[in-house]
Design a protein around this motif. Structure first.
Motif, short mmCIF file in Angstrom:
data_model
loop_
_atom_site.label_atom_id
_atom_site.label_comp_id
_atom_site.label_asym_id
_atom_site.label_seq_id
_atom_site.Cartn_x
_atom_site.Cartn_y
_atom_site.Cartn_z
N GLY A 120 -2.39 4.38 -0.76
CA GLY A 120 -3.40 5.28 -0.62
C GLY A 120 -4.99 5.23 -0.76
N ARG A 121 -5.46 4.84 0.67
CA ARG A 121 -7.05 4.33 0.34
C ARG A 121 -7.84 5.08 1.32
N SER A 122 -9.00 5.00 1.20
CA SER A 122 -10.12 5.60 2.24
C SER A 122 -9.51 6.97 2.65
N GLY A 458 -7.26 -6.33 -10.61
CA GLY A 458 -7.56 -7.48 -9.56
C GLY A 458 -7.20 -7.26 -8.12
N CYS A 459 -6.92 -5.83 -7.80
CA CYS A 459 -6.74 -5.45 -6.62
C CYS A 459 -7.93 -5.90 -5.35
N VAL A 460 -7.40 -6.46 -4.62
CA VAL A 460 -8.54 -6.92 -3.60
C VAL A 460 -8.91 -5.99 -2.45
N GLY A 461 -8.13 -4.81 -2.59
CA GLY A 461 -8.12 -3.74 -1.50
C GLY A 461 -9.51 -3.24 -1.64
N ASN A 462 -9.85 -2.32 -0.65
CA ASN A 462 -11.02 -1.50 -0.52
C ASN A 462 -10.87 -0.23 0.37
N LYS A 466 -9.43 -2.81 3.65
CA LYS A 466 -9.22 -4.32 3.32
C LYS A 466 -7.79 -4.38 2.46
N CYS A 467 -6.81 -5.05 2.85
CA CYS A 467 -5.69 -4.93 2.46
C CYS A 467 -4.77 -3.85 2.58
N ASN A 468 -4.90 -2.84 1.52
CA ASN A 468 -4.17 -1.59 1.56
C ASN A 468 -2.78 -1.60 2.21
N ALA A 469 -2.14 -2.84 1.64
CA ALA A 469 -0.68 -2.87 2.00
C ALA A 469 0.28 -2.62 0.91
N LEU A 474 4.51 -6.32 -0.58
CA LEU A 474 4.07 -7.73 -0.57
C LEU A 474 2.41 -7.79 -1.00
N CYS A 475 2.28 -6.82 -2.25
CA CYS A 475 0.79 -6.98 -2.80
C CYS A 475 0.62 -8.28 -3.11
N PRO A 476 -0.59 -8.84 -2.54
CA PRO A 476 -0.85 -10.32 -2.68
C PRO A 476 -1.40 -10.82 -4.20
N VAL A 477 -1.60 -9.83 -5.05
CA VAL A 477 -2.03 -10.11 -6.30
C VAL A 477 -0.83 -9.62 -7.35
N GLY A 478 0.22 -9.02 -7.04
CA GLY A 478 1.38 -8.95 -7.72
C GLY A 478 1.20 -7.23 -8.65
N ILE A 479 0.47 -6.66 -8.10
CA ILE A 479 0.19 -5.39 -8.83
C ILE A 479 1.40 -4.22 -8.24
N CYS A 480 1.50 -4.15 -7.12
CA CYS A 480 2.31 -3.22 -6.50
C CYS A 480 3.56 -3.96 -5.59
N THR A 481 4.15 -4.74 -6.13
CA THR A 481 5.35 -5.31 -5.72
C THR A 481 6.46 -5.69 -6.80
S1 SF4 Z 1 -1.35 -4.41 -2.00
FE1 SF4 Z 1 -2.13 -4.96 -3.92
S2 SF4 Z 1 -4.22 -5.95 -3.45
FE2 SF4 Z 1 -3.56 -4.82 -1.52
S3 SF4 Z 1 -4.61 -2.60 -1.94
FE3 SF4 Z 1 -2.41 -2.66 -2.76
S4 SF4 Z 1 -2.68 -2.87 -4.91
FE4 SF4 Z 1 -4.50 -3.87 -3.87
#
Ligand code: SF4
Ligand code: SF4
Length: 547
Positions: A120-122, A458-462, A466-469, A474-481
Motif C-alpha cells: 500500500g504505497r504512493s 528499516g523498510c527500503v520502499g518509498n 521503490k520495492c513496494n513488494a 518476499l520483503c527483503p528486510v523481513g518486515i512483511c514476510t
Molecule cells: S516489501 Fe518490505 S521493504 Fe519492501 S516496501 Fe514492503 S515493507 Fe518495505
C-alpha cells in the motif's frame, strides 16, 4: 533474418534496471544470494576480443567466456529496486536504476492476465500534502501566554470510548442525599493521542509484530507514554491474549473475522481486558476492496492464529448482513460490548468517503451510547497488499473529511462524545507530531499511524515505486514476510528501540507545539491556532488564510 519478437519483454520494459560493473565485481555471489525476488542470476557471457600480438598490425579475434551477474527479464522475477544487492555488494559493482520509460505494467497485465498488486504505497503524491500547507500560526506570546514545553505538566491523553455529555450522566440522589450513578457509564480509556495502527500478524512478520508489541509495552511501563497498538485483522498470539500486556492492545475484527475463534476461546483465560475493540468496516487506502493476504504469506503459524488453511485470504469487502448503519452496526457493537460485559470500549473504523459524515451523524444520535469511537481512514495510508487499481483510483483524502465530521458533531452540539480518530498518511513526511497536532486542532481526538512504523523498522520502499513488494511475501528486510530466512534479517530489539526512541521524540515535539499556543491539554478543535498560505485549503477547512 530472425523474426523480430516485438511482444517479448525486454530489459528496457522493466521498472528497474540493474547497473552492473563487471570490472569491479569479484563474483562473490552475495547479491544473487540476497535478492529475494531472484531478479538477478550468475550467468556466462561470450565476449569477443580483438588483439594484435605482432610488432606490425595483425589483428586476431578471440572469444572468451566470462562469468557475470545478469538481470532476469521476466514478469515474475522482476527487479523491485529494493537495493539490497547494492547494500551487500562490498565493491559497489551493482545497483538498481529507475527506468522512467518502462511499460512494465501493461506487459505484466497482458501476459499474466491478473490485476497488478503491490504494497500500500504512493496513493497520493508526497509533495503537496494538505497538512504541509498548514502552519501553527497563533503564537503571540502575549495574548496567549506560552507555556514552557520543558517544565510545564501537560495532559496528553485522548478518549477511546463514549464520552457522555454532563446532562446525560445517569445521576440520582439516593435516600441519604448522596449523588450516585443510576447505571454504569460507558467505558472510556484515556490514552495517548497516537495509536499504532492496525497491521495484522500475517501481513507483518512475527518479528515485526513482536517488535511493535514490545515497543508498546515499554513505552507504557518504562517511559510513561500510554500508547496503544491495534492488532489488525488477523488475530493475536494466544500467549499475548493471556498475558497482562493485553491491556495495551486494541483487538480488531473485520469482515473476514480472522483469528476471532482464538480470541473468543481465550476470553475465559484473559487476565486483563483488551484496550478496546475496533470493528473495521473499511480502510482508506482501498475502500470497497477487502484485505488481501496472499497464500505465500499464510505460513503455518498464520494458519493456526487465523484458523484457516493455506490459501489466498480475502476479507470480503463488507460485513455479512451489513445492509444499514442502524441495524447491522448496532448489532455488532452490542455483541462486542456484551462479550466483554460492557467494560471495553468498542469503536468503528471506516474509510473516509463522501458518506462518512452521514455515518458519523447517525452514530452520534445512537440512543444507547455504545459507540466508543469513530476511526476515519484516508486514502494516503495503508500498508497491506492490494490491487493497484484500488490503491490508485479509490479513496478520499483524510483532512477535509475529518474536518467535516468534527463540524457535523459541532452542529449537533455533540463534539467529543464519539471520539474522532484519523489516519491516512500520518507521519508520511516523518513529522508525526506536527501531523497529529494539526489534525487535533482540526477536530481529531487523536490519530493512528502504521506505515511510518515500517520505515522505522528499516523498510527500503518509498512512494516513488521503490520495492513496494509487501504483497509478495518476499520483503527483503523481513518486515512483511513469513519466509524464515528473510524474517531473520529483522532485528526485533533494534526495531523496538527505534520505535520507542521515535515516540519519545514525538512526545517532546507535541509539547513543543502545544506550549506556544498556551494549551496544557490537547487542543481539540482549536482551528484558530492554524493558518494556511493556500487560500483554497484555508477556505475548505475554515481556518485563517495568511500570505
Ligand atoms: S516489501 Fe518490505 S521493504 Fe519492501 S516496501 Fe514492503 S515493507 Fe518495505
Ligand atoms: S535491487 Fe533488489 S530486487 Fe533488484 S536485483 Fe537488487 S536485490 Fe534484487
Amino acid at each position: 533474418m530472425a523474426t523480430v519478437k516485438v511482444n517479448q519483454l525486454a530489459k528496457d520494459d522493466l521498472f528497474w534496471q540493474i547497473d552492473y560493473k563487471h570490472d569491479r565485481c569479484t563474483l562473490c555471489g552475495k547479491c544473487v544470494a540476497s535478492c529475494p525476488f531472484q531478479a538477478i542470476e550468475a550467468k556466462v557471457e561470450k565476449r569477443r576480443k580483438v588483439v594484435s600480438e605482432d610488432i606490425t598490425p595483425n589483428p586476431k579475434v578471440y572469444f572468451q567466456t566470462i562469468p557475470v551477474i545478469k538481470q532476469v527479464i521476466s514478469e515474475y522475477n522482476f527487479c523491485r529496486g529494493c537495493g539490497i544487492c547494492e547494500k551487500v555488494c562490498p565493491n559497489d559493482a551493482i545497483k538498481p536504476v529507475r527506468n522512467s520509460d518502462h511499460r512494465f505494467q501493461a506487459k505484466y497485465r497482458a501476459t499474466v492476465a491478473d490485476p497488478f498488486k503491490r504494497g500500500g504505497r504512493s496513493n497520493l503524491e508526497t509533495d503537496g500534502r494538505t497538512l504541509d500547507k498548514i502552519k501553527v500560526g497563533r503564537i503571540s506570546q502575549m495574548t496567549d501566554p506560552s507555556l514552557d514545553a520543558q517544565r510545564h505538566t501537560f495532559d496528553m491523553r485522548a478518549p477511546f470510548g463514549r464520552v457522555l455529555a454532563p446532562n446525560e450522566i445517569p445521576l440520582e440522589v439516593d435516600s441519604c442525599g448522596r449523588l450516585v450513578l443510576k447505571n454504569n457509564l460507558p467505558p472510556v480509556r484515556w490514552i495517548y493521542p497516537i495509536i499504532i495502527g492496525d497491521m495484522s500478524i500475517g501481513a507483518l512478520s512475527w518479528r515485526m509484530w513482536e517488535a511493535l508489541a514490545i515497543a508498546t509495552a515499554y513505552l507504557n511501563e518504562e517511559v510513561g507514554i500510554p500508547i496503544r497498538m491495534c492488532s489488525g485483522e488477523g488475530g493475536v498470539p494466544v500467549r499475548l491474549l493471556k498475558s497482562r500486556f493485553l491491556k495495551y492492545i486494541i483487538l480488531q475484527i473485520a469482515s473476514g473475522h480472522f483469528g476471532w475463534n482464538r480470541i473468543v476461546n481465550a476470553m475465559p483465560h484473559m487476565v486483563e481486558d483488551p484496550a478496546g475493540v475496533l470493528i473495521k468496516i473499511g480502510q482508506g487506502a482501498k475502500p470497497g476492496d477487502g484485505g488481501l493476504l496472499m497464500a505465500k504469506k499464510v505460513a503455518k503459524h498464520i494458519q493456526e492464529i487465523r484458523g484457516v488453511p493455506k490459501a489466498d485470504l480475502l476479507s470480503p469487502p463488507n460485513h455479512q448482513g451489513l445492509y444499514s448503519i442502524e441495524e447491522s452496526v448496532q448489532k455488532m457493537f452490542l455483541s462486542f460490548n456484551a462479550a466483554f460485559k460492557f467494560r471495553v470500549p468498542v469503536a468503528i473504523k471506516v474509510a473516509a468517503s463522501a458518506t462518512s459524515v452521514s455515518v458519523y451523524n447517525n452514530l452520534l444520535r445512537d440512543p444507547y451510547n455504545i459507540v466508543g469511537g469513530f476511526f476515519l481512514d484516508g486514502i494516503d495510508g495503508g500498508t497491506g497488499a492490494a490491487h493497484e487499481i484500488s490503491l490508485d483510483h479509490t479513496g478520499h483524502p483524510i483532512v477535509s473529511k475529518l474536518r467535516d465530521c468534527y463540524k457535523a458533531a459541532l452542529h449537533q452540539g455533540k463534539q467529543g462524545q464519539i471520539p474522532l480518530w484519523a489516519a491516512g498518511g500520518m507521519g508520511k513526511n516523518w513529522n508525526l507530531a506536527a501531523d497529529a497536532f494539526k489534525m487535533i486542532c482540526l477536530g481529531a481526538n487523536g490519530i493512528f499511524t502504521g506505515k511510518l512504523m515500517l520505515q522505522l523498522a528499516g523498510c527500503v520502499g518509498n512512494d516513488m515505486g521503490k520495492c513496494n513488494a509487501c504483497n509478495t511475501g518476499l520483503c527483503p528486510v523481513g518486515i512483511c514476510t513469513q519466509n524464515p530466512t528473510l524474517v531473520k534479517r529483522l532485528d526485533i530489539d533494534k526495531v523496538a528501540e527505534n520505535i520507542v526512541n521515535y515516540f519519545i521524540a514525538v512526545d517532546h515535539e507535541l509539547k513543543k507545539l502545544m506550549a506556544p499556543v498556551g494549551n496544557s491539554s490537547l487542543p481539540v478543535g482549536r482551528s484558530d491556532a492554524l493558518i494556511s498560505t493556500d487560500k483554497s485549503v484555508a477556505e475548505r477547512l475554515d481556518i485563517n488564510y495568511a500570505c
